[in-house]
Design a protein around this motif. Structure first.
Motif, PDB file in Angstrom:
ATOM      1  N   PRO A 192       0.819  -1.214   0.000  1.00 40.25           N
ATOM      2  CA  PRO A 192       0.000   0.000   0.000  1.00 40.25           C
ATOM      3  C   PRO A 192       0.859   1.274   0.000  1.00 40.25           C
ATOM      4  CG  PRO A 192      -0.347  -1.291   2.021  1.00 40.25           C
ATOM      5  CD  PRO A 192       0.477  -2.115   1.100  1.00 40.25           C
ATOM      6  N   GLU A 193       1.991   1.229   0.693  1.00 42.12           N
ATOM      7  CA  GLU A 193       2.805   2.446   0.806  1.00 42.12           C
ATOM      8  C   GLU A 193       3.250   2.937  -0.569  1.00 42.12           C
ATOM      9  OE1 GLU A 193       3.420  -0.379   2.611  1.00 42.12           O
ATOM     10  OE2 GLU A 193       2.430   0.389   4.424  1.00 42.12           O
ATOM     11  N   VAL A 194       3.904   2.035  -1.321  1.00 38.30           N
ATOM     12  CA  VAL A 194       4.444   2.444  -2.620  1.00 38.30           C
ATOM     13  C   VAL A 194       3.311   2.629  -3.630  1.00 38.30           C
ATOM     14  CG1 VAL A 194       6.086   1.889  -4.458  1.00 38.30           C
ATOM     15  CG2 VAL A 194       6.583   1.205  -2.105  1.00 38.30           C
ATOM     16  N   ASN A 195       2.353   1.687  -3.621  1.00 39.00           N
ATOM     17  CA  ASN A 195       1.216   1.775  -4.551  1.00 39.00           C
ATOM     18  C   ASN A 195       0.521   3.132  -4.433  1.00 39.00           C
ATOM     19  OD1 ASN A 195      -0.916   0.093  -6.266  1.00 39.00           O
ATOM     20  ND2 ASN A 195      -2.056   1.309  -4.780  1.00 39.00           N
ATOM     21  N   ASP A 196       0.212   3.507  -3.196  1.00 42.00           N
ATOM     22  CA  ASP A 196      -0.576   4.719  -2.983  1.00 42.00           C
ATOM     23  C   ASP A 196       0.247   5.977  -3.230  1.00 42.00           C
ATOM     24  OD1 ASP A 196      -2.424   2.831  -2.333  1.00 42.00           O
ATOM     25  OD2 ASP A 196      -2.602   3.360  -0.212  1.00 42.00           O
ATOM     26  N   TYR A 197       1.558   5.893  -2.993  1.00 42.62           N
ATOM     27  CA  TYR A 197       2.423   7.053  -3.278  1.00 42.62           C
ATOM     28  C   TYR A 197       2.520   7.298  -4.786  1.00 42.62           C
ATOM     29  CZ  TYR A 197       6.526   9.819  -4.252  1.00 42.62           C
ATOM     30  OH  TYR A 197       7.357  10.766  -4.772  1.00 42.62           O
ATOM     31  N   ILE A 198       2.843   6.236  -5.532  1.00 42.81           N
ATOM     32  CA  ILE A 198       3.047   6.395  -6.977  1.00 42.81           C
ATOM     33  C   ILE A 198       1.769   6.841  -7.674  1.00 42.81           C
ATOM     34  CG2 ILE A 198       3.543   5.136  -9.133  1.00 42.81           C
ATOM     35  CD1 ILE A 198       6.039   5.668  -7.517  1.00 42.81           C
ATOM     36  N   GLY A 199       0.642   6.295  -7.216  1.00 43.82           N
ATOM     37  CA  GLY A 199      -0.628   6.641  -7.841  1.00 43.82           C
ATOM     38  C   GLY A 199      -1.243   7.925  -7.303  1.00 43.82           C
ATOM     39  N   GLY A 200      -0.632   8.465  -6.250  1.00 42.31           N
ATOM     40  CA  GLY A 200      -1.130   9.722  -5.692  1.00 42.31           C
ATOM     41  C   GLY A 200      -2.517   9.608  -5.079  1.00 42.31           C
ATOM     42  N   ALA A 201      -2.914   8.393  -4.723  1.00 45.03           N
ATOM     43  CA  ALA A 201      -4.243   8.198  -4.122  1.00 45.03           C
ATOM     44  C   ALA A 201      -4.249   6.879  -3.363  1.00 45.03           C
ATOM     45  CB  ALA A 201      -5.321   8.182  -5.199  1.00 45.03           C
ATOM     46  N   LYS A 202      -5.076   6.809  -2.333  1.00 44.65           N
ATOM     47  CA  LYS A 202      -5.152   5.619  -1.499  1.00 44.65           C
ATOM     48  C   LYS A 202      -6.046   4.591  -2.195  1.00 44.65           C
ATOM     49  CE  LYS A 202      -5.944   4.977   3.442  1.00 44.65           C
ATOM     50  NZ  LYS A 202      -4.981   3.935   3.727  1.00 44.65           N
ATOM     51  N   THR A 203      -5.429   3.638  -2.873  1.00 49.17           N
ATOM     52  CA  THR A 203      -6.228   2.730  -3.705  1.00 49.17           C
ATOM     53  C   THR A 203      -5.893   1.254  -3.505  1.00 49.17           C
ATOM     54  OG1 THR A 203      -4.587   2.836  -5.497  1.00 49.17           O
ATOM     55  CG2 THR A 203      -6.388   4.440  -5.567  1.00 49.17           C
ATOM     56  N   PHE A 204      -4.839   0.941  -2.748  1.00 45.87           N
ATOM     57  CA  PHE A 204      -4.329  -0.432  -2.742  1.00 45.87           C
ATOM     58  C   PHE A 204      -5.371  -1.452  -2.297  1.00 45.87           C
ATOM     59  CE2 PHE A 204      -1.813  -4.000  -0.970  1.00 45.87           C
ATOM     60  CZ  PHE A 204      -1.123  -4.349  -2.124  1.00 45.87           C
ATOM     61  N   GLU A 205      -6.022  -1.166  -1.170  1.00 45.67           N
ATOM     62  CA  GLU A 205      -6.997  -2.133  -0.644  1.00 45.67           C
ATOM     63  C   GLU A 205      -8.152  -2.320  -1.625  1.00 45.67           C
ATOM     64  OE1 GLU A 205      -6.432  -4.047   1.882  1.00 45.67           O
ATOM     65  OE2 GLU A 205      -4.563  -3.006   2.404  1.00 45.67           O
ATOM     66  N   ARG A 206      -8.583  -1.233  -2.241  1.00 49.88           N
ATOM     67  CA  ARG A 206      -9.669  -1.337  -3.220  1.00 49.88           C
ATOM     68  C   ARG A 206      -9.253  -2.183  -4.415  1.00 49.88           C
ATOM     69  NH1 ARG A 206     -14.232   0.202  -3.137  1.00 49.88           N
ATOM     70  NH2 ARG A 206     -14.763   0.145  -5.349  1.00 49.88           N
ATOM     71  N   LYS A 207      -8.014  -2.040  -4.813  1.00 53.38           N
ATOM     72  CA  LYS A 207      -7.527  -2.810  -5.964  1.00 53.38           C
ATOM     73  C   LYS A 207      -7.513  -4.306  -5.653  1.00 53.38           C
ATOM     74  CE  LYS A 207      -4.697   0.791  -8.097  1.00 53.38           C
ATOM     75  NZ  LYS A 207      -4.766   0.551  -9.556  1.00 53.38           N
ATOM     76  N   ALA A 260      -9.507  -5.786  -3.595  1.00 56.42           N
ATOM     77  CA  ALA A 260     -10.919  -6.210  -3.643  1.00 56.42           C
ATOM     78  C   ALA A 260     -11.377  -6.370  -5.090  1.00 56.42           C
ATOM     79  CB  ALA A 260     -11.783  -5.192  -2.900  1.00 56.42           C
ATOM     80  N   MET A 261     -10.940  -5.460  -5.957  1.00 57.08           N
ATOM     81  CA  MET A 261     -11.345  -5.525  -7.365  1.00 57.08           C
ATOM     82  C   MET A 261     -10.770  -6.772  -8.045  1.00 57.08           C
ATOM     83  SD  MET A 261     -13.456  -3.288  -7.855  1.00 57.08           S
ATOM     84  CE  MET A 261     -13.855  -3.234  -6.115  1.00 57.08           C
ATOM     85  N   ALA A 262      -9.517  -7.101  -7.700  1.00 57.70           N
ATOM     86  CA  ALA A 262      -8.901  -8.293  -8.290  1.00 57.70           C
ATOM     87  C   ALA A 262      -9.737  -9.527  -7.950  1.00 57.70           C
ATOM     88  CB  ALA A 262      -7.467  -8.441  -7.784  1.00 57.70           C
ATOM     89  N   ARG A 263     -10.202  -9.595  -6.709  1.00 60.93           N
ATOM     90  CA  ARG A 263     -11.014 -10.758  -6.307  1.00 60.93           C
ATOM     91  C   ARG A 263     -12.357 -10.767  -7.024  1.00 60.93           C
ATOM     92  NH1 ARG A 263      -8.996  -9.031  -1.036  1.00 60.93           N
ATOM     93  NH2 ARG A 263      -7.001 -10.099  -0.778  1.00 60.93           N
ATOM     94  N   LEU A 264     -12.915  -9.585  -7.192  1.00 63.63           N
ATOM     95  CA  LEU A 264     -14.205  -9.465  -7.882  1.00 63.63           C
ATOM     96  C   LEU A 264     -14.068  -9.904  -9.349  1.00 63.63           C
ATOM     97  CD1 LEU A 264     -16.955  -8.490  -6.882  1.00 63.63           C
ATOM     98  CD2 LEU A 264     -16.396  -6.193  -7.699  1.00 63.63           C
ATOM     99  N   ILE A 265     -12.971  -9.521  -9.956  1.00 64.27           N
ATOM    100  CA  ILE A 265     -12.743  -9.878 -11.370  1.00 64.27           C
ATOM    101  C   ILE A 265     -12.703 -11.407 -11.513  1.00 64.27           C
ATOM    102  CG2 ILE A 265     -10.984  -9.867 -13.198  1.00 64.27           C
ATOM    103  CD1 ILE A 265     -10.296  -6.963 -12.227  1.00 64.27           C
ATOM    104  N   LYS A 266     -12.012 -12.063 -10.593  1.00 63.72           N
ATOM    105  CA  LYS A 266     -11.944 -13.526 -10.651  1.00 63.72           C
ATOM    106  C   LYS A 266     -13.303 -14.140 -10.324  1.00 63.72           C
ATOM    107  CE  LYS A 266      -9.051 -15.594 -11.705  1.00 63.72           C
ATOM    108  NZ  LYS A 266      -8.659 -15.907 -13.105  1.00 63.72           N
TER     109      LYS A 266
END
Lengths: 380, 97
Positions: free
Chosen positions: A126-141, A143-149
């Protein structure tokens, strides 16, 4: 877009239609490949106009359709467009950050006939993911990966690699395995758009690249038969340029949010080319007749050393945008090539961008505010 | 890690899930579509993969083709193509029994 899978000869017709539905995006990735002056493209195509683009593209023989952006989920008509894509016989790919997806939406997309979802992660933590993307998104992503499967979609997980996450290549691969990705695309940053602006924050060292490549190759063997590992090479570190877009106006057609048609998503910046708009012309005319799509087709435009190079049919002289950005002339050889007289520009970048301490230069996140600064300054 | 095992005669095979085979008018050929990619199939490849749309054994696929093209001895070529198709991930198998 450098993507997973094989290209094929379009016999003079476009095979890949990339629909950049919007430049709006909840993320602010440092390496975003959208134009730095995206803020000036306000006049998005309507649903009806996109329908016409899809119909005309399919009539010309395009089979692969990418819904991209920005974040395509921002568009309220995405389900409608996916339904039309299926009706027309496209294989449709949603290229997304996952933000804006929820269960009703993915169910609706499935029902509409969307074929596949490519989900981006910025890193494995989450630290690097959210820094690079400039938004707090890691946990949501996650969840989305699981939803896609859960909705029985094939999932391509895409992670753009650069100095700040490339040392975690192995952990990223393990995350892909845990999330049951069908494909993992490790895409080294290509230095266009915001990535070019932030190059001194992103360019890895040669040692980092070599380590990552060895790990990727190792996992290609380990995951054989279960998950395909695509490794997109960092072209700055190669001796030969990438065969960009399989050649200008060869198989790839990009339509930007405002309807301008481009041979690649970075071509906006090239001077002297008037890119046609689907509001003014048919896709057929744009592809076959427009001066912009013919500008770098074939070999007549080439200069030395490309013009007489035995490898010119293999890499088409590399990337026109990179040649322009780094040498000032889009008709030059891509300076990534060791045969280019300007190859030292790339070698110098590798040396210099690494000795600049990160603190010396602030990162420039992809945001409306930053983009407007470029627009006001007339930079593109 | 070992290479994926070779196909056996009683392996049940079918076109990989989420791949789609269709006729393309513009190319005058069948294509196989998958996430972000496409392969254009030549005539024999399309004949073979058409018969892999529903799950069946390697032997069954070979027999069906042999019946459709009785004048040629095609078994070896079909097996070879299926091996390549499996290695490329175009078809997948369920082990019998």
């Amino acid at each position: 877009m450098q993507t997973a899978g094989s290209a094929s000869n379009g016999q003079g017709n476009p095979l890949w239609l990339l629909a950049e539905l919007t430049y709006r995006c909840p993320l602010q990735c440092l390496y975003c490949s959208n134009p730095i002056d995206y803020a000036k493209y306000q006049n998005e195509l309507t649903t009806e106009e996109w329908m016409r683009v899809l119909q005309e593209g399919r009539a010309m023989g395009a089979t692969q359709l990418g819904f991209s952006g920005g974040e395509p989920l921002v568009r309220k008509d995405l389900v409608e467009l996916a339904r039309e894509a299926r009706r027309l016989g496209y294989y449709s790919n949603l290229i997304t950050s996952g933000i804006g997806m929820d269960e009703p939406r993915i169910a609706a997309l499935k029902k509409a006939g969307l074929d596949h979802i490519q989900l981006s992660f910025q890193a494995n933590t989450p630290e690097v993911n959210d820094y690079i993307g400039g938004a707090k998104t890691f946990e949501r992503k996650l969840a989305m990966a699981r939803l896609i499967k859960h909705y029985d979609y094939p999932m391509v997980m895409n992670v753009v690699l650069h100095r700040q996450n490339i040392d975690q290549t192995e952990q990223i691969l393990q995350m892909a395995e845990e999330l049951e990705a069908d494909y993992i695309e490790l895409a080294n940053t290509q230095y266009y758009g915001w990535a070019k602006v932030n190059r001194s924050q992103l360019l890895p060292t040669r040692e980092q690249v070599e380590r990552a490549e060895a790990i990727a190759h190792d996992y290609q063997e380990r995951f054989k038969g279960r998950m395909k590992v695509y490794y997109v090479v960092p072209d700055y570190f190669e001796d030969r340029p990438k065969p960009c877009m399989a050649g200008w106006g060869s198989v790839f057609l990009n339509v930007a949010p405002d309807g301008s048609a481009l041979p690649c998503h970075a071509a906006h910046q090239l001077p002297g080319l008037n890119f046609p708009n689907i509001r003014d012309a048919s896709l057929h005319w744009i592809w076959h007749e427009s001066p912009a799509f013919n500008a770098f087709r074939g070999e007549d435009w080439m200069k030395e050393p490309c013009r007489t190079c035995p490898e010119r049919a293999k890499d088409f002289g590399g990337c026109r945008c990179q040649a322009y950005m780094l040498t000032g002339d889009a008709a030059n050889a891509d300076p990534v090539c060791s045969l280019s007289p300007q190859h030292d520009i790339v070698l110098k970048a590798i040396d210099e961008d690494q000795v600049v301490p990160a603190a010396d230069q602030l990162p420039m996140f992809r945001s409306n505010k930053n983009s407007r600064q470029f627009v006001e300054a007339g930079v593109r | 890690m070992a290479e994926p095992e070779a196909l056996k005669a009683d392996d049940i095979i079918s076109i990989t899930r989420h791949f789609r085979m269709q006729w393309e008018e513009a190319q005058q050929a069948h294509v196989l579509l998958y996430p972000e990619g496409m392969v254009t199939l030549n005539g024999p490849a399309a004949e073979i993969l058409t018969r892999c749309r529903e799950a069946k054994s390697v032997t069954q696929v070979v027999e069906e083709l042999q019946q459709a093209f009785p004048q040629d001895d095609i078994a070896a070529d079909v097996r070879e193509f299926l091996e390549d198709a499996y290695a490329n991930g175009w078809i997948c198998i369920e082990r019998a029994g």
